[in-house]
Each structure stands twice: as structure tokens, then as C-alpha cells.
Design a protein around this motif. Sequence first.
Motif, short mmCIF file in Angstrom:
data_model
loop_
_atom_site.label_atom_id
_atom_site.label_comp_id
_atom_site.label_asym_id
_atom_site.label_seq_id
_atom_site.Cartn_x
_atom_site.Cartn_y
_atom_site.Cartn_z
N UNK A 25 0.81 -1.21 0.00
CA UNK A 25 0.00 0.00 0.00
C UNK A 25 0.85 1.27 0.00
N UNK A 26 2.15 1.17 0.22
CA UNK A 26 3.01 2.35 0.41
C UNK A 26 3.24 3.12 -0.89
N UNK A 27 3.11 4.44 -0.81
CA UNK A 27 3.34 5.31 -1.97
C UNK A 27 4.62 6.13 -1.82
N UNK A 28 5.16 6.23 -0.63
CA UNK A 28 6.37 7.01 -0.40
C UNK A 28 7.59 6.09 -0.48
N UNK A 29 8.52 6.41 -1.38
CA UNK A 29 9.68 5.55 -1.62
C UNK A 29 10.56 5.39 -0.38
N UNK A 30 10.78 6.46 0.37
CA UNK A 30 11.63 6.36 1.56
C UNK A 30 10.98 5.53 2.65
N UNK A 31 9.67 5.70 2.86
CA UNK A 31 8.98 4.88 3.86
C UNK A 31 8.97 3.41 3.44
N UNK A 32 8.80 3.15 2.14
CA UNK A 32 8.82 1.77 1.65
C UNK A 32 10.18 1.13 1.93
N UNK A 33 11.25 1.85 1.63
CA UNK A 33 12.60 1.33 1.88
C UNK A 33 12.81 1.09 3.38
#
Length: 186
Positions: A57-65
Motif C-alpha cells: 500500500x506504500x506510496x512514499x519511496x523512503x517509507x517503503x525502503x
Amino acid sequence: LRAVTRDPGDWRRPEQRPAYAFLGPWGMGHGIKLWARRPTVSDNMGVGFEKEFRWLFETDADRAYDLLRELGVGYVLVSHDAQLVQQYVELVHGPGQGPQFAGRDDEGHWQAKPAYWERVAIRLVYEDGSGSGSASHRDGGLAHFRLVAEGPKPAAGQPASRAELKCFEVVAGARLTGTFAPGQRV
């Protein structure tokens, strides 16, 4: 997958912590464990699926990482199934609740909604993380993913440029900066 990913350690020794975990569609968890001999975050029994959903569901690349690093993930396996992702949302939030990534059109066919295209996982599927696709992304390309394998190719009637599944290694990444004169060897 076994041929294109690093060895996580002896898969027959569950008492030893593996070097990394593999995050793929939870319905493929047992296959990844059995045939690829890779440890997974989630599996077919529903173990760990809520962690996979947070990533999907994550759209933010830094939060996903950051989430993948927190989970000890070394590789992700991604696909493009909008219907399945929306069913995951309904499992977590309930029917009609939570983010809306897909829905049925007037004829009853599943259609992706705009939010679907902003997800990090789908940007990997369609753009290989490059940020070069038709969608506009504030953060450009995805810095922490290296494509290591893809396949099988799509069924008849689907775009030939897209594989059904893609495997990416999660990497720290690097940014090189500098000033160079025209024609200077770099």
C-alpha cells in the motif's frame, strides 16, 4: 529465484537467522520457500501478510525502503494485479474501507484507480523503478531497488513490455555528485 538471489544461509537450519528475508505475494510464500529455498516475510497460511500489505500500500519511496529494512527484506517480488491488491485492502480495512486502488467499472470489470499507479510496488512493475513512466512522481526514480529477474512474459492481449512478475534486490543505493568539464573522462 534461487539462481539470481544471494544465498541467505542454510535453509535447512531454522535455528539460524537467515541473512535476509524475501517479500513476495503471500500466496506464493510456500513456493518461494520450497523451490527457491528462500525465507519469506509472508506465506500462504496468512503468516506475516499484514507486513506485506503495509509494503504493497506504500506510496512514499523512503517509507517503503525503511519498512523493508525493518523487516530484513533483501528481495521483493512484485506483480501488477489491481484486483488482488484491492482485495487485500478489504481484508485489512473491511469492504469499501481503506485506500481505493481498484474498483469495478459499469460492466463489472476491474479497473485500476489513480492511487494504484502511485504505489512503490507498481512503479517497480511498470517502470522498473526508473520514474520514466507516464505517471508524474515527485521523487523521480526509486533509488533502492535493482531489477534482478523478470518473467514469465504476459499472456496474449497484455502489453509485451511488462512481465507478470519481477524480482528486485533491495539496496542501500548511492548518490554520486561532482563537477566535470565537457569531454572529461568520468
